[in-house]
Design a protein around this motif. Sequence first.
Motif, PDB file in Angstrom:
ATOM      1  N   GLY A 155     -26.503  12.879   2.582  1.00 41.62           N
ATOM      2  CA  GLY A 155     -26.944  13.742   3.666  1.00 41.62           C
ATOM      3  C   GLY A 155     -27.754  12.916   4.649  1.00 41.62           C
ATOM      4  N   ARG A 156     -27.662  13.263   5.925  1.00 41.28           N
ATOM      5  CA  ARG A 156     -28.378  12.524   6.968  1.00 41.28           C
ATOM      6  C   ARG A 156     -29.156  13.487   7.850  1.00 41.28           C
ATOM      7  NH1 ARG A 156     -23.774   9.711   6.070  1.00 41.28           N
ATOM      8  NH2 ARG A 156     -24.059   7.498   5.746  1.00 41.28           N
ATOM      9  N   VAL A 157     -30.267  12.999   8.366  1.00 44.24           N
ATOM     10  CA  VAL A 157     -31.035  13.746   9.341  1.00 44.24           C
ATOM     11  C   VAL A 157     -31.303  12.829  10.527  1.00 44.24           C
ATOM     12  CG1 VAL A 157     -33.281  13.196   8.271  1.00 44.24           C
ATOM     13  CG2 VAL A 157     -33.068  15.195   9.763  1.00 44.24           C
ATOM     14  N   TYR A 158     -31.159  13.413  11.729  1.00 45.39           N
ATOM     15  CA  TYR A 158     -31.437  12.708  12.980  1.00 45.39           C
ATOM     16  C   TYR A 158     -32.489  13.522  13.725  1.00 45.39           C
ATOM     17  CZ  TYR A 158     -26.976  10.421  11.997  1.00 45.39           C
ATOM     18  OH  TYR A 158     -25.963   9.701  11.406  1.00 45.39           O
ATOM     19  N   TRP A 159     -33.419  12.826  14.401  1.00 47.09           N
ATOM     20  CA  TRP A 159     -34.456  13.513  15.156  1.00 47.09           C
ATOM     21  C   TRP A 159     -35.086  12.543  16.154  1.00 47.09           C
ATOM     22  CZ3 TRP A 159     -35.374  10.896  10.809  1.00 47.09           C
ATOM     23  CH2 TRP A 159     -36.569  10.183  10.680  1.00 47.09           C
ATOM     24  N   THR A 182     -31.449  17.471  13.570  1.00 51.57           N
ATOM     25  CA  THR A 182     -30.110  17.903  13.179  1.00 51.57           C
ATOM     26  C   THR A 182     -29.757  17.217  11.864  1.00 51.57           C
ATOM     27  OG1 THR A 182     -29.451  18.125  15.497  1.00 51.57           O
ATOM     28  CG2 THR A 182     -27.689  18.039  13.873  1.00 51.57           C
ATOM     29  N   MET A 183     -29.178  17.996  10.942  1.00 49.35           N
ATOM     30  CA  MET A 183     -28.761  17.466   9.635  1.00 49.35           C
ATOM     31  C   MET A 183     -27.237  17.406   9.586  1.00 49.35           C
ATOM     32  SD  MET A 183     -31.455  19.852   7.564  1.00 49.35           S
ATOM     33  CE  MET A 183     -31.084  19.318   5.920  1.00 49.35           C
ATOM     34  N   TYR A 184     -26.710  16.356   8.932  1.00 49.07           N
ATOM     35  CA  TYR A 184     -25.268  16.188   8.779  1.00 49.07           C
ATOM     36  C   TYR A 184     -24.943  15.859   7.331  1.00 49.07           C
ATOM     37  CZ  TYR A 184     -25.011  15.660  13.857  1.00 49.07           C
ATOM     38  OH  TYR A 184     -25.095  15.865  15.195  1.00 49.07           O
ATOM     39  N   THR A 200     -22.718  20.422   9.852  1.00 45.88           N
ATOM     40  CA  THR A 200     -23.793  20.133  10.796  1.00 45.88           C
ATOM     41  C   THR A 200     -24.753  21.310  10.802  1.00 45.88           C
ATOM     42  OG1 THR A 200     -22.266  18.878  12.188  1.00 45.88           O
ATOM     43  CG2 THR A 200     -24.339  19.576  13.202  1.00 45.88           C
ATOM     44  N   ALA A 201     -26.034  21.012  10.653  1.00 40.58           N
ATOM     45  CA  ALA A 201     -27.076  22.038  10.722  1.00 40.58           C
ATOM     46  C   ALA A 201     -28.020  21.648  11.847  1.00 40.58           C
ATOM     47  CB  ALA A 201     -27.813  22.152   9.396  1.00 40.58           C
ATOM     48  N   ASP A 202     -27.931  22.352  12.970  1.00 41.26           N
ATOM     49  CA  ASP A 202     -28.726  22.046  14.155  1.00 41.26           C
ATOM     50  C   ASP A 202     -30.001  22.884  14.129  1.00 41.26           C
ATOM     51  OD1 ASP A 202     -29.817  21.558  16.623  1.00 41.26           O
ATOM     52  OD2 ASP A 202     -27.928  21.817  17.722  1.00 41.26           O
ATOM     53  N   TYR A 203     -31.014  22.365  13.486  1.00 35.05           N
ATOM     54  CA  TYR A 203     -32.280  23.088  13.352  1.00 35.05           C
ATOM     55  C   TYR A 203     -32.960  23.280  14.706  1.00 35.05           C
ATOM     56  CZ  TYR A 203     -36.873  24.490  11.732  1.00 35.05           C
ATOM     57  OH  TYR A 203     -38.039  25.195  11.530  1.00 35.05           O
TER      58      TYR A 203
END
Length: 184
Positions: free
Chosen positions: A137-141, A62-64, A99-102
């Motif tokens: 920008g942030r990415v969580y995984w 997910t990107m924020y 929020t981009a929920d890939y």
Amino acid sequence: TDGDGNPATGPEPTVVVVGDTQQLQIIKEVGVVGGGAALPGETLEYTVTVRNVGTVPALYLTMYDDIDDVTPGYLAYVDQSATMNGLPAGVSVAGQVITADYFSEYGPLEPGEFVTLRFLADIDVNLVEGTTITNTGRVYWDDPQQQLDASVSIDVGAMPNAGTLSGEVWHDADHDNTPGGTER
């Protein structure tokens, strides 16, 4: 243990992780829509690109991007401009938070693949020239969760990807800091 079955003494062993881990890379970029200087009232285009640089699929990606996170009030999100890989699917906006929920939309990000979050933001008309606008920008995984972030800054009044030069330029072959007769 030692040769007699007793606990070994001495330095702590080095732990080496064997196997595959989820590894991502994040890049953040900014440009002025239509080119030119980043003047008050102009629209900026931001991109956040996340690439899977590992050898296994990246899960729960997910990107924020919180437009107000670093420099609150400097930017205003342009309504309905956010896309993930060119489509609005999987992207939601609440105020200034994108929020981009890939993962929920497309599943795992496979090795070598990338995802790009793109959005527009207007520069506040009251900002003075020279004001620095920073966006992160942030990415969580993964589980347990991992995080990466990337920031980009632009100065109000600046021309992205442009430079100026004044004075002289020469190839200082003899390193004496003085243009010589044969130096180009």
